[in-house]
Motif scaffolding. Structure first.
Motif, PDB file in Angstrom:
ATOM      1  N   PHE B 271      -6.463  15.190   4.615  1.00  0.00           N
ATOM      2  CA  PHE B 271      -7.193  14.641   4.755  1.00  0.00           C
ATOM      3  C   PHE B 271      -6.726  12.616   5.708  1.00  0.00           C
ATOM      4  O   PHE B 271      -7.412  12.476   6.883  1.00  0.00           O
ATOM      5  CB  PHE B 271      -8.072  14.597   3.819  1.00  0.00           C
ATOM      6  N   TYR B 287      -4.842   1.770   3.332  1.00  0.00           N
ATOM      7  CA  TYR B 287      -6.769   1.810   3.062  1.00  0.00           C
ATOM      8  C   TYR B 287      -6.755   3.489   3.528  1.00  0.00           C
ATOM      9  O   TYR B 287      -7.868   3.732   2.738  1.00  0.00           O
ATOM     10  CB  TYR B 287      -7.362   0.985   4.500  1.00  0.00           C
ATOM     11  N   VAL B 291      -8.823   5.894   0.175  1.00  0.00           N
ATOM     12  CA  VAL B 291      -9.667   6.516   0.529  1.00  0.00           C
ATOM     13  C   VAL B 291      -9.635   8.909   0.612  1.00  0.00           C
ATOM     14  O   VAL B 291     -10.200   8.763   0.297  1.00  0.00           O
ATOM     15  CB  VAL B 291     -10.595   6.554   2.257  1.00  0.00           C
ATOM     16  N   ARG B 294      -9.431   8.709  -2.682  1.00  0.00           N
ATOM     17  CA  ARG B 294     -11.140   8.875  -3.134  1.00  0.00           C
ATOM     18  C   ARG B 294     -11.613  10.272  -3.285  1.00  0.00           C
ATOM     19  O   ARG B 294     -12.584  11.235  -3.820  1.00  0.00           O
ATOM     20  CB  ARG B 294     -11.727   8.065  -2.923  1.00  0.00           C
ATOM     21  N   GLY B 295     -11.724  10.525  -1.701  1.00  0.00           N
ATOM     22  CA  GLY B 295     -12.298  12.152  -0.683  1.00  0.00           C
ATOM     23  C   GLY B 295     -12.054  13.183  -1.731  1.00  0.00           C
ATOM     24  O   GLY B 295     -12.842  14.100  -2.262  1.00  0.00           O
ATOM     25  N   CYS B 296     -10.370  12.856  -2.322  1.00  0.00           N
ATOM     26  CA  CYS B 296      -9.949  14.681  -1.916  1.00  0.00           C
ATOM     27  C   CYS B 296     -10.346  14.335  -4.075  1.00  0.00           C
ATOM     28  O   CYS B 296      -9.633  15.740  -4.967  1.00  0.00           O
ATOM     29  CB  CYS B 296      -8.624  14.991  -1.727  1.00  0.00           C
ATOM     30  N   ASP B 299     -13.135   8.031  -8.003  1.00  0.00           N
ATOM     31  CA  ASP B 299     -12.023   6.658  -7.722  1.00  0.00           C
ATOM     32  C   ASP B 299     -11.708   5.980  -8.505  1.00  0.00           C
ATOM     33  O   ASP B 299     -10.780   5.385  -8.233  1.00  0.00           O
ATOM     34  CB  ASP B 299     -13.742   6.007  -7.775  1.00  0.00           C
TER      35      ASP B 299
END
Lengths: 291, 608
Positions: B271, B287, B291, B294-296, B299
């Motif tokens: 990603f 950044y 991101v 967090r997506g995979c 948090d």
């Protein structure tokens, strides 16, 4: 209605959605969705992003907008608690001649046409329903219709994404579904300037002052952890403006300003709750210099 | 190695993209290759003293500042990954002269040129990169201020050349075509400011370094280590990002007892790579990396990546200079916000160069841990409500499962029961029968609930990840008794007197105030491990027939036979059939040191 024959079974496809949804600001979120859908070579597979956020932050709008950017037909599927596996694939209906006709769902229509399927509010759907889509979301890229007895393969251009609310009022999705709905793209409340841009885009006829009030209110709500979203803000401003148009259309600008305050308060009370209305009142009093 | 270079007489040009590591590496390489008599840089002589002081302080980060005529404060952050800074450091190390040959210019516009990703230098080489730029921009007509600057630099280079010195000149890539053009003709000295009052030097605050550095601090730190190693031959941005992810992963495992699986890691890199490509980059920036994390994963992991990525170990708290705090806005940096929705505390932080919102921090690292005695401990009530609610949810799910097992599909005769079963009806369409679903009532209720997140069987050395064993009695009649094993209280602190723990497994049984400490009760000594002990206690204390057991593995035969002896039934549900997001929320809890901590715990623990 378009028809298609797969393995000797004729299915009727549904139409793509044409809705006036436009994403404003936060381009990096659009890039994230497009990055998830990107394919780098023949062996590569697109990812199936899961757009997560509080209600009203624009998850569906983002998915739809990103889909349209790719220039493909976009199909929206509204998931509910009652959605059954066959609703996601093929639904048998009885025709006039008492024969069975197979109606393709939005997802299957997107699959065969190489479009974008957006499963809206996917967390409301049960695990059983999601399980029927499991092979579609891995290397197999097909779904199996038990009622029609066929396998339907996805077009290489097909892309899938789902939106999910970030709240507890939902079914629980097990690990094997979660791992297929990746990456998670989190949509947060927008920053002040972005929120103002969204409001302006949705309410082009509204006075800037009104929008400023609404944005101040929303920003304070986000800061306090309240779930009020920009959608609520649009509804509040829209309702207050309609009230003003009905009862103060011909009034002078000063008179209109005087009337707007109570209408905004009323709108906040009707759309949100009494606490929100009270806060709106305080905000407007503060702005007008009242103690 | 690369054989091409940009030269004019005895001047070697090294055009750079400012503050990008790949160009600093190239400066090092060309310095070694060319072995100059002196170094010239694109800094004005008016800042020379302070810039040199700042360079000598490295790896400590400094800011050179001064006030312009219109009152605007100008800041120049001296970053180790800058090509010019690297050239100055090398010159100082080799004790050769340095020349500051730019023109002091005020009110210089913030130019934003779009340049190819500097990472390309590692693949196509510095010469090809600059050549490509030169081909496109060689006829660029520079703005008047740039023209004067380039004229001034050309004049000084001609002077240095006449003096017969082999000079390495490091300048911004955008000025390179202009300076080269000016060198074709003799240049006169450009009139300009020769001295400047009030140029100061300050130490950059630790918090600001994460906001204003062009490269992520972790990368800058790795570059520092690279340049101090004599044997190091190369440094690669993507490899450093991999190292960052690996270290964040280790910290995530240590702090949150969660391990990222290979599929998640693969997804993260896939990603991040696609995200970078879509924005015209070859390697993801900080950044994009956060991101993707967090997506995979979640948090928590993204926070670890962010926190680790912001580590720059040399930024001392007691510097020899006044400390300056800078925000990205002060430097006109393009910033993005990211908000971490963590279990321990909601943070609102920015990413590279993204500042952070303050969160309660210890005055001295380890202060909270040291003060935690663990003598009078209690739970955090909102988390009790959460776990209690989850227990009820599991009881309901068990009932649903049992009821579903009891349903059957029968041909329609006189009752529609729960409605038509369309699948069976269509399947048997030729017969013309209609089939309906009949749900049989489920007899019995569900009592105790056991959830095993991790069986935590001791390793060869007898070490356990969740060694803390506790039995807690309900505080009021709405609350169950609870027994659990978890990470020890006092290991991870979220606030004064507030320790964050993680369950390995727990058992809930209702009504309260009945359970004797199950970890000491000899009745359960036949249990071979902690999950068995919890399940046996659940069976023994359950007032209802059914006991829910949620775990990675089915219950052992020993537990099943105990249940049969006591007339109970175990309803086993694999933990994989539950939402990992919810399980993560449930799994973390806080131990407070005394009831008085409950009054302020909400400031340190977000609402679960």
């Amino acid at each position: 209605m378009e028809k298609m024959t797969i393995d000797g079974v004729e299915i009727q496809l549904s139409q793509p959605d044409e809705v006036p949804m436009r994403w404003v600001g936060r381009e990096e979120l659009v890039t994230q969705v497009l990055a998830a859908w990107m394919v780098l070579g023949e062996d590569d597979l697109p990812l199936n992003p899961r757009l997560v956020g509080k209600p009203g932050v624009g998850k569906t709008t983002l998915a739809y907008y990103a889909g349209r950017l790719l220039g493909k037909p976009v199909y929206l599927f509204q998931a509910t608690m009652d959605t059954r596996p066959e609703d996601l694939i093929l639904t048998p209906v009885i025709s006039d001649e008492k024969k069975i006709k197979y109606m393709a769902s939005s997802i299957v229509s997107a699959m065969v046409k190489g479009g974008i399927a957006i499963i809206d509010e996917g967390n409301r759907m049960s695990e059983k329903s999601w399980a029927s889509l499991a092979p579609l979301m891995d290397r197999r890229r097909y779904v199996e219709s038990v009622v029609a007895g066929i396998k339907i393969k996805a077009h290489p251009g097909f892309r899938l994404c789902t939106t999910m609310n970030d709240d507890a009022s939902t079914f629980e999705l097990p690990e094997y579904i979660h791992s297929r709905l990746q990456p998670r793209i989190f949509i947060d409340f927008p920053e002040r300037d972005e929120e103002l841009m969204i409001l302006r885009d949705n309410l082009p006829y509204a006075d800037r002052g009104i929008l400023e009030y609404v944005v101040d209110f929303l920003q304070a709500a986000h800061g306090a952890g309240e779930p009020y979203s920009v959608r609520d803000g649009i509804n509040i401003a829209s309702y207050a403006l309609k009230r003003l148009a009905c009862n103060g259309g011909g009034a002078s600008p000063g008179e209109q300003d005087r009337k707007l305050g109570p209408y905004m308060k009323e709108a906040a009370s009707m759309i949100l709750d009494s606490t929100a209305a009270e806060y709106f009142g305080m905000l407007m009093d503060e702005e007008n210099g009242k103690p | 190695m690369e054989s091409h270079n940009f030269s004019w007489k005895n001047i070697r040009f090294v055009p750079v993209v400012h503050n990008r590591m790949e160009f600093a590496v190239e400066v090092r390489r060309q310095f070694e290759e060319f072995r100059p008599d002196g170094v010239a840089v694109e800094f004005p002589p008016t800042l020379k003293d302070q810039v040199l002081r700042a360079v000598k302080r490295l790896p400590l980060l400094s800011v050179v500042y001064y006030q312009e005529g219109d009152g605007t404060l100008a800041y120049l952050v001296i970053e180790p990954t800058d090509g010019q800074v690297e050239a100055l450091r090398l010159a100082l190390e080799k004790d050769i002269p340095v020349h500051f040959i730019d023109r002091d210019t005020e009110g210089y516009p913030a130019n934003r040129y779009s340049l190819p990703d500097p990472y390309a230098v590692t693949r196509i080489g510095h010469y090809a990169y600059c050549e490509a730029y030169f081909r496109i921009f060689k006829d660029r007509d520079p703005p008047p201020k740039d023209r004067l600057r380039e004229k001034s630099m050309a004049f000084h280079l001609q002077r240095l050349s006449r003096e017969g010195r082999r000079t390495l000149f490091v300048c911004g890539l955008t000025h390179f075509p202009g300076v080269l053009k000016m060198l074709r003709e003799p240049q006169a000295e450009v009139i300009g400011r020769r001295s400047r009052e009030g140029v100061g030097l300050a130490h950059l605050h630790r918090e600001s370094s994460r906001e204003v550095l062009t490269e992520m601090p972790f990368l800058a730190a790795e570059y520092e280590r690279f340049r101090s190693r004599k044997d190091a031959s190369s440094i690669d941005r993507i490899r450093i990002q991999g190292l960052l992810i690996e270290q964040a992963r280790e910290r995530h495992l240590r702090k949150n007892r969660e391990e990222l699986n290979p599929a998640q890691l693969k997804l993260l890199y896939t990603f991040a790579r696609k995200y970078a490509l879509l924005t015209g980059h070859l390697a993801p920036d900080f950044y994009q990396l956060v991101v993707a994390a967090r997506g995979c994963a979640d948090d928590e992991f993204a926070y670890e990546v962010w926190d680790k990525g912001n580590e720059y170990p040399w930024q001392t708290d007691q510097p020899d200079l006044p400390v300056i705090r800078l925000r990205g806005e002060d430097l006109f940096l393009d910033q993005k916000r990211i908000r971490f929705h963590r279990r321990l505390r909601t943070l609102r932080r920015r990413l590279v160069p993204l500042p952070g919102k303050k969160r309660p921090r210890e005055r001295v690292p380890g202060e909270w841990k040291k003060a935690f005695q663990g003598l009078y401990i209690c739970s955090y009530p909102p988390e009790d409500v959460l776990v209690e609610g989850y227990g009820r949810h599991l009881q309901k799910r068990a009932l649903e499962i049992k009821s579903e097992e009891n349903s059957r599909i029968v041909p329609f005769t006189c009752s529609m029961f729960e409605g038509i079963d369309i699948r069976q009806t269509v399947r048997e369409w030729l017969k013309g029968d209609i089939y309906v679903r009949e749900a049989m009532p489920f007899r019995g209720k569900v009592g105790s609930v056991v959830v095993i997140f991790d069986p935590d069987l001791p390793d060869k050395e007898g070490k356990e990840a969740f060694p803390w064993r506790v039995t807690w009695l309900g505080e009021h009649e709405q609350e169950s008794d609870m027994a659990f094993y978890s990470t020890p209280a006092g290991e991870v602190m979220d606030g004064p007197g507030i320790s964050r723990c993680q369950y390995g497994g727990f058992m809930l049984t209702y009504p309260p105030l009945r359970v004797y400490d199950i970890w000491k009760d000899s009745f359960f000594d036949m249990a071979r491990n902690k999950p068995e002990r919890l399940l046996m206690a659940a069976i023994d204390y359950s007032l209802e027939k059914h006991v829910v057991y949620v775990a990675p593995d089915p219950p052992s035969g020993r537990c099943r036979s105990l249940a049969a002896k006591l007339g109970k039934k175990i309803v086993y549900m694999p933990i994989g059939s539950f939402s990992p997001v919810t399980l993560k929320k449930i799994r973390v809890f806080h131990v407070l040191e005394g009831h008085h901590v409950r009054r302020y715990a909400g400031h340190f623990i977000p609402t679960p």
